[in-house]
Scaffold this motif. Sequence first.
Motif, mmCIF file in Angstrom:
data_model
loop_
_atom_site.group_PDB
_atom_site.id
_atom_site.type_symbol
_atom_site.label_atom_id
_atom_site.label_comp_id
_atom_site.label_asym_id
_atom_site.label_seq_id
_atom_site.Cartn_x
_atom_site.Cartn_y
_atom_site.Cartn_z
ATOM 1 N N GLN A 33 34.927 2.208 -36.453
ATOM 2 C CA GLN A 33 35.387 1.318 -35.390
ATOM 3 C C GLN A 33 36.860 1.008 -35.654
ATOM 4 O O GLN A 33 37.231 -0.064 -36.125
ATOM 5 N N LEU A 34 37.682 2.000 -35.374
ATOM 6 C CA LEU A 34 39.110 1.947 -35.638
ATOM 7 C C LEU A 34 39.859 2.408 -34.390
ATOM 8 O O LEU A 34 39.272 3.065 -33.517
ATOM 9 N N GLY A 69 32.732 6.481 -32.136
ATOM 10 C CA GLY A 69 31.685 7.357 -31.624
ATOM 11 C C GLY A 69 31.310 8.502 -32.536
ATOM 12 O O GLY A 69 30.747 9.509 -32.086
ATOM 13 N N GLY A 70 31.626 8.396 -33.821
ATOM 14 C CA GLY A 70 31.322 9.479 -34.751
ATOM 15 C C GLY A 70 32.409 10.531 -34.819
ATOM 16 O O GLY A 70 32.231 11.563 -35.475
ATOM 17 N N SER A 111 43.317 10.226 -38.989
ATOM 18 C CA SER A 111 43.480 8.951 -38.282
ATOM 19 C C SER A 111 42.814 7.784 -39.004
ATOM 20 O O SER A 111 43.279 6.645 -38.893
ATOM 21 N N VAL A 112 41.744 8.055 -39.754
ATOM 22 C CA VAL A 112 41.098 6.975 -40.503
ATOM 23 C C VAL A 112 42.031 6.506 -41.623
ATOM 24 O O VAL A 112 42.201 5.298 -41.845
ATOM 25 N N LEU A 123 35.178 -1.365 -44.282
ATOM 26 C CA LEU A 123 35.189 0.080 -44.062
ATOM 27 C C LEU A 123 35.296 0.429 -42.576
ATOM 28 O O LEU A 123 35.546 1.597 -42.245
ATOM 29 N N ALA A 124 35.089 -0.566 -41.715
ATOM 30 C CA ALA A 124 35.088 -0.353 -40.261
ATOM 31 C C ALA A 124 34.085 0.728 -39.865
ATOM 32 O O ALA A 124 34.355 1.563 -39.007
ATOM 33 N N ILE A 125 32.925 0.718 -40.531
ATOM 34 C CA ILE A 125 31.855 1.670 -40.234
ATOM 35 C C ILE A 125 30.686 0.906 -39.623
ATOM 36 O O ILE A 125 30.165 -0.032 -40.231
#
Length: 262
Positions: free
Chosen positions: A78-79, A84-85, A166-167, A229-231
């Motif tokens: 969620q970044l 959406g995976g 991008s992560v 982790l924004a996961i």
Amino acid sequence: MGYAELLMYVAPPRVTQASEAWLQRTLELLGATRADAARLDLPSLWLSPELLFTQTCGYPLMTLLKGRVRVIGRPVYQLPHASGGNHCSLLVCREDDPRQQLEAFFDSRGLINSPDSNSGMNLLRHRLAPLQRDGRFFSAIRYTGGHRNSLLALKEGHGDLAAIDSVTWDYLARDHSEEVAGLRVLGSTAQGPALPFIGPVQLDEEGAARIRTALNKALIELPHIAAALAIREVLPATEADYQVLLDYQAEAENLGLPEIHP
């Protein structure tokens, strides 16, 4: 006992700490004991018969590791540039570089973290292919050994353009890291599936589901870790989800850029 490591994203410090906490809780839920993997390089870790689970890059999954590991799942970040995976690569240059379009960087100096990287090489190759001339885009390239090394090399003037996962960028930018100061995003590449979690090839689907369930349960139990982790969750995944990365390779080849070279 077996190897369990999460080594793909190691900055800023709170991400490293959160990854370790997520890993430890997942192992507790699995009732598993972690072996010391310090002596292993990444290919040795990925292919070890003693592997419990780890994370790898999507391009090696479809080249070096194809048919030799079991895909467990892929994270839903969620970044700003990953959801959406999926994720992408960001085309990064210095903030004071006057060029505003990717085309203007023809004959510039490219920085690539690794020749087998999806985010640093494969997605970049796909993005550059329509702009190549006589099978090349850059006047020179330099392999840096890592995305953060590429950022530093940009800042120090050793190159002009890099494709950054991008992560990696979003984690650093979220914490206003000095590592991204003085740099800007010029554009982005096509999307691809986020970096997969893998286990040994002998792991069956039931075993993969058990690990995936433990990863997700740990995220629910540790909301502060999930936030760091924004996961949101780990989705089921297979090798087939990553075929698109080889499709990008084929598209670049067909457009005249089979490799990125000066």
